[in-house]
Design a protein around this motif. Sequence first.
Motif, PDB file in Angstrom:
ATOM      1  N   ASP A  92       2.985  -9.098   6.817  1.00 60.59           N
ATOM      2  CA  ASP A  92       3.198  -9.282   5.362  1.00 60.59           C
ATOM      3  C   ASP A  92       2.725  -8.345   4.672  1.00 60.59           C
ATOM      4  OD1 ASP A  92       3.774 -12.046   5.673  1.00 60.59           O
ATOM      5  OD2 ASP A  92       1.853 -12.848   6.024  1.00 60.59           O
ATOM      6  N   LEU A  93       2.609  -7.122   5.184  1.00 60.56           N
ATOM      7  CA  LEU A  93       2.070  -5.832   4.419  1.00 60.56           C
ATOM      8  C   LEU A  93       3.167  -4.950   4.263  1.00 60.56           C
ATOM      9  CD1 LEU A  93      -0.443  -3.768   3.580  1.00 60.56           C
ATOM     10  CD2 LEU A  93      -0.475  -3.035   6.053  1.00 60.56           C
ATOM     11  N   ASP A  94       3.436  -4.326   3.151  1.00 56.51           N
ATOM     12  CA  ASP A  94       4.588  -3.307   2.812  1.00 56.51           C
ATOM     13  C   ASP A  94       3.973  -1.982   2.596  1.00 56.51           C
ATOM     14  OD1 ASP A  94       6.437  -5.454   2.502  1.00 56.51           O
ATOM     15  OD2 ASP A  94       6.134  -5.788   0.445  1.00 56.51           O
ATOM     16  N   ILE A  95       4.131  -1.051   3.509  1.00 58.09           N
ATOM     17  CA  ILE A  95       3.760   0.251   3.127  1.00 58.09           C
ATOM     18  C   ILE A  95       4.756   1.432   2.784  1.00 58.09           C
ATOM     19  CG2 ILE A  95       2.921   2.101   4.677  1.00 58.09           C
ATOM     20  CD1 ILE A  95       2.125  -0.024   6.809  1.00 58.09           C
ATOM     21  N   GLN A  96       4.385   2.135   1.815  1.00 59.79           N
ATOM     22  CA  GLN A  96       5.360   2.959   1.026  1.00 59.79           C
ATOM     23  C   GLN A  96       4.631   4.449   1.405  1.00 59.79           C
ATOM     24  OE1 GLN A  96       5.404   1.915  -3.009  1.00 59.79           O
ATOM     25  NE2 GLN A  96       6.852   0.041  -2.387  1.00 59.79           N
ATOM     26  N   ILE A  97       5.598   5.347   2.257  1.00 58.90           N
ATOM     27  CA  ILE A  97       5.186   6.676   2.460  1.00 58.90           C
ATOM     28  C   ILE A  97       5.670   7.713   1.558  1.00 58.90           C
ATOM     29  CG2 ILE A  97       5.160   8.535   4.461  1.00 58.90           C
ATOM     30  CD1 ILE A  97       5.716   6.291   6.302  1.00 58.90           C
ATOM     31  N   VAL A  98       4.884   8.425   0.629  1.00 57.18           N
ATOM     32  CA  VAL A  98       5.281   9.440  -0.399  1.00 57.18           C
ATOM     33  C   VAL A  98       5.251  10.646   0.093  1.00 57.18           C
ATOM     34  CG1 VAL A  98       5.255  10.194  -2.598  1.00 57.18           C
ATOM     35  CG2 VAL A  98       4.663   7.708  -2.427  1.00 57.18           C
ATOM     36  N   ALA A  99       6.470  11.314   0.637  1.00 57.48           N
ATOM     37  CA  ALA A  99       6.183  12.668   1.301  1.00 57.48           C
ATOM     38  C   ALA A  99       6.598  13.727   0.526  1.00 57.48           C
ATOM     39  CB  ALA A  99       7.445  12.702   2.680  1.00 57.48           C
TER      40      ALA A  99
ATOM     41  N   ILE B 273       0.929  -1.106  -0.271  1.00 60.63           N
ATOM     42  CA  ILE B 273      -0.015   0.008   0.042  1.00 60.63           C
ATOM     43  C   ILE B 273       0.891   1.010  -0.031  1.00 60.63           C
ATOM     44  CG2 ILE B 273      -1.786   1.324   1.285  1.00 60.63           C
ATOM     45  CD1 ILE B 273      -2.825  -1.230   2.271  1.00 60.63           C
ATOM     46  N   ARG B 274       0.707   2.070  -1.006  1.00 59.69           N
ATOM     47  CA  ARG B 274       1.359   3.471  -0.868  1.00 59.69           C
ATOM     48  C   ARG B 274       0.567   4.531  -0.334  1.00 59.69           C
ATOM     49  NH1 ARG B 274       4.595   4.781  -6.338  1.00 59.69           N
ATOM     50  NH2 ARG B 274       5.794   2.939  -5.597  1.00 59.69           N
ATOM     51  N   LEU B 275       1.119   5.301   0.445  1.00 59.67           N
ATOM     52  CA  LEU B 275       0.243   6.427   1.255  1.00 59.67           C
ATOM     53  C   LEU B 275       0.865   7.651   0.927  1.00 59.67           C
ATOM     54  CD1 LEU B 275      -1.725   7.282   3.175  1.00 59.67           C
ATOM     55  CD2 LEU B 275      -0.287   6.615   5.163  1.00 59.67           C
ATOM     56  N   GLY B 276       0.499   8.716   0.290  1.00 52.74           N
ATOM     57  CA  GLY B 276       0.897   9.935   0.140  1.00 52.74           C
ATOM     58  C   GLY B 276       0.495  10.962   1.245  1.00 52.74           C
ATOM     59  N   ALA B 277       1.560  11.764   1.576  1.00 48.64           N
ATOM     60  CA  ALA B 277       1.175  12.882   2.723  1.00 48.64           C
ATOM     61  C   ALA B 277       2.012  14.193   2.495  1.00 48.64           C
ATOM     62  CB  ALA B 277       1.307  12.184   3.891  1.00 48.64           C
ATOM     63  N   PRO B 278       1.531  15.207   3.035  1.00 45.17           N
ATOM     64  CA  PRO B 278       2.281  16.246   3.057  1.00 45.17           C
ATOM     65  C   PRO B 278       3.587  15.946   4.017  1.00 45.17           C
ATOM     66  CG  PRO B 278       0.298  16.873   4.118  1.00 45.17           C
ATOM     67  CD  PRO B 278       0.165  15.394   3.461  1.00 45.17           C
ATOM     68  N   ASP B 279       4.643  16.807   3.811  1.00 41.70           N
ATOM     69  CA  ASP B 279       5.847  16.354   4.570  1.00 41.70           C
ATOM     70  C   ASP B 279       5.758  16.523   6.144  1.00 41.70           C
ATOM     71  OD1 ASP B 279       8.177  19.172   4.138  1.00 41.70           O
ATOM     72  OD2 ASP B 279       6.157  19.184   4.085  1.00 41.70           O
TER      73      ASP B 279
ATOM     74  N   ASP C  38      -2.043   5.076  -3.430  1.00 42.55           N
ATOM     75  CA  ASP C  38      -3.524   4.367  -3.168  1.00 42.55           C
ATOM     76  C   ASP C  38      -4.456   5.263  -2.454  1.00 42.55           C
ATOM     77  OD1 ASP C  38      -2.800   1.601  -4.430  1.00 42.55           O
ATOM     78  OD2 ASP C  38      -1.255   1.533  -2.769  1.00 42.55           O
ATOM     79  N   MET C  39      -3.895   6.056  -1.667  1.00 42.52           N
ATOM     80  CA  MET C  39      -4.730   6.905  -0.624  1.00 42.52           C
ATOM     81  C   MET C  39      -3.613   7.865  -0.276  1.00 42.52           C
ATOM     82  SD  MET C  39      -5.404   4.536   2.774  1.00 42.52           S
ATOM     83  CE  MET C  39      -6.154   3.652   1.698  1.00 42.52           C
ATOM     84  N   ALA C  40      -4.402   9.001   0.034  1.00 42.02           N
ATOM     85  CA  ALA C  40      -3.399  10.419   0.466  1.00 42.02           C
ATOM     86  C   ALA C  40      -4.104  10.924   1.562  1.00 42.02           C
ATOM     87  CB  ALA C  40      -3.248  11.347  -0.694  1.00 42.02           C
ATOM     88  N   VAL C  41      -3.145  11.478   2.499  1.00 39.63           N
ATOM     89  CA  VAL C  41      -3.549  12.411   3.748  1.00 39.63           C
ATOM     90  C   VAL C  41      -3.428  13.717   3.102  1.00 39.63           C
ATOM     91  CG1 VAL C  41      -2.821  13.540   5.798  1.00 39.63           C
ATOM     92  CG2 VAL C  41      -2.811  10.880   5.375  1.00 39.63           C
ATOM     93  N   SER C  42      -4.545  14.638   3.242  1.00 39.54           N
ATOM     94  CA  SER C  42      -4.668  15.989   2.526  1.00 39.54           C
ATOM     95  C   SER C  42      -4.906  16.991   3.845  1.00 39.54           C
ATOM     96  CB  SER C  42      -5.555  16.143   1.486  1.00 39.54           C
ATOM     97  OG  SER C  42      -5.959  17.401   0.954  1.00 39.54           O
ATOM     98  N   VAL C  43      -4.602  18.265   3.515  1.00 41.72           N
ATOM     99  CA  VAL C  43      -4.535  19.102   4.400  1.00 41.72           C
ATOM    100  C   VAL C  43      -6.156  19.973   4.034  1.00 41.72           C
ATOM    101  CG1 VAL C  43      -2.476  19.645   5.240  1.00 41.72           C
ATOM    102  CG2 VAL C  43      -3.512  20.949   3.494  1.00 41.72           C
ATOM    103  N   SER C  44      -6.811  19.648   2.932  1.00 47.98           N
ATOM    104  CA  SER C  44      -8.212  20.215   3.101  1.00 47.98           C
ATOM    105  C   SER C  44      -8.964  18.924   2.158  1.00 47.98           C
ATOM    106  CB  SER C  44      -7.873  21.503   1.891  1.00 47.98           C
ATOM    107  OG  SER C  44      -7.375  21.111   0.617  1.00 47.98           O
ATOM    108  N   ALA C  45     -10.114  19.307   1.824  1.00 48.78           N
ATOM    109  CA  ALA C  45     -11.153  18.230   1.433  1.00 48.78           C
ATOM    110  C   ALA C  45     -11.474  18.565  -0.210  1.00 48.78           C
ATOM    111  CB  ALA C  45     -12.614  18.306   2.111  1.00 48.78           C
TER     112      ALA C  45
END
Length: 298
Positions: free
Chosen positions: A121-128, A95-101, A141-148
């Motif tokens: 067995d889960l591989d987590i990738q953080i895209v900062a 699972i690849r997760l995007g987020a502000p730094d 696959d999903m992202a954390v955002s500071v606005s909707a």
Amino acid sequence: MDAQWDDMKVFLAVARESSLSGAGRVLKMDPATVGRRIARFEEAIGTTLFIKSPQGYAITPAGDRLLSHAEEAEQAMRAGQDALMGVSDTMSGQIRLGAPDGCANYLLPQVCAQIAKENPDLDIQIVALPRTINLSRREADMAVSVSAPTAGRLLVQKITDYKLHLAASRYYLRDNPDIIRLSDLKKHPVIGYIPDMVFDRELDYLSDLGVERVKLASNSVSVQVKIAVEGTGLCVMHDFALPAHRVLRKVLKDKISLTRSFYLVRHQADHRSERLNRFALALTRGLRNEVARLEGLT
């Protein structure tokens, strides 16, 4: 239309990257091969999907109509793969997760480490990235955002509120004029975002505070904080980041306090994926708890 799923994947990659070379990197395929696959696909369906332009491969109206169906097919394939993994107490796969730094540096390491510990067995990738993650191009696959976000076929869920305050190093505060009133800020250099690189209105803190000049600037909040740690001036920073920098102190905390929110953004069709649903639940719970814990330490 009798097209193979492999050809559809090539089509999606070119549509998202707008170039053969970009699609080749995503697919781990030679760009010339990507071009041949697209030409074969267009011939098979009897429709032109892309027009080559100076900017790359521009999708045609016909290609744009196909795109939504291709994305639905992609989501169905992902859901099918999840179903074939069977029901398990733990998650697996990648699972690849995007987020502000700011979130990626100060919250996600702890939260994702705990999720990974519970799911071997889960591989987590953080895209900062100090910009908005493009889910349409499958940067994550999903992202954390500071606005909707309000556009696109997306699932948006509020995670939690968080606080921000002005801060400076104790050495800076010791060696420079006292900051007692708001008007005193004019005597002090302020660190912040590069004005034309603020990627979300919610991050334009200094405009809210009436600050006209940014003495030292970066598009990365982590860089801004490190500049403040060096004793160079004041910066607006997350309360949840303060415990990681014991040298920093809140300034005018009774007069200046900002509240912002984190949102989890996902592809709409991903609601069919039990694995992604479980990860989203674990992530939102973890982030809420970690923000509360770290803000409690300040």
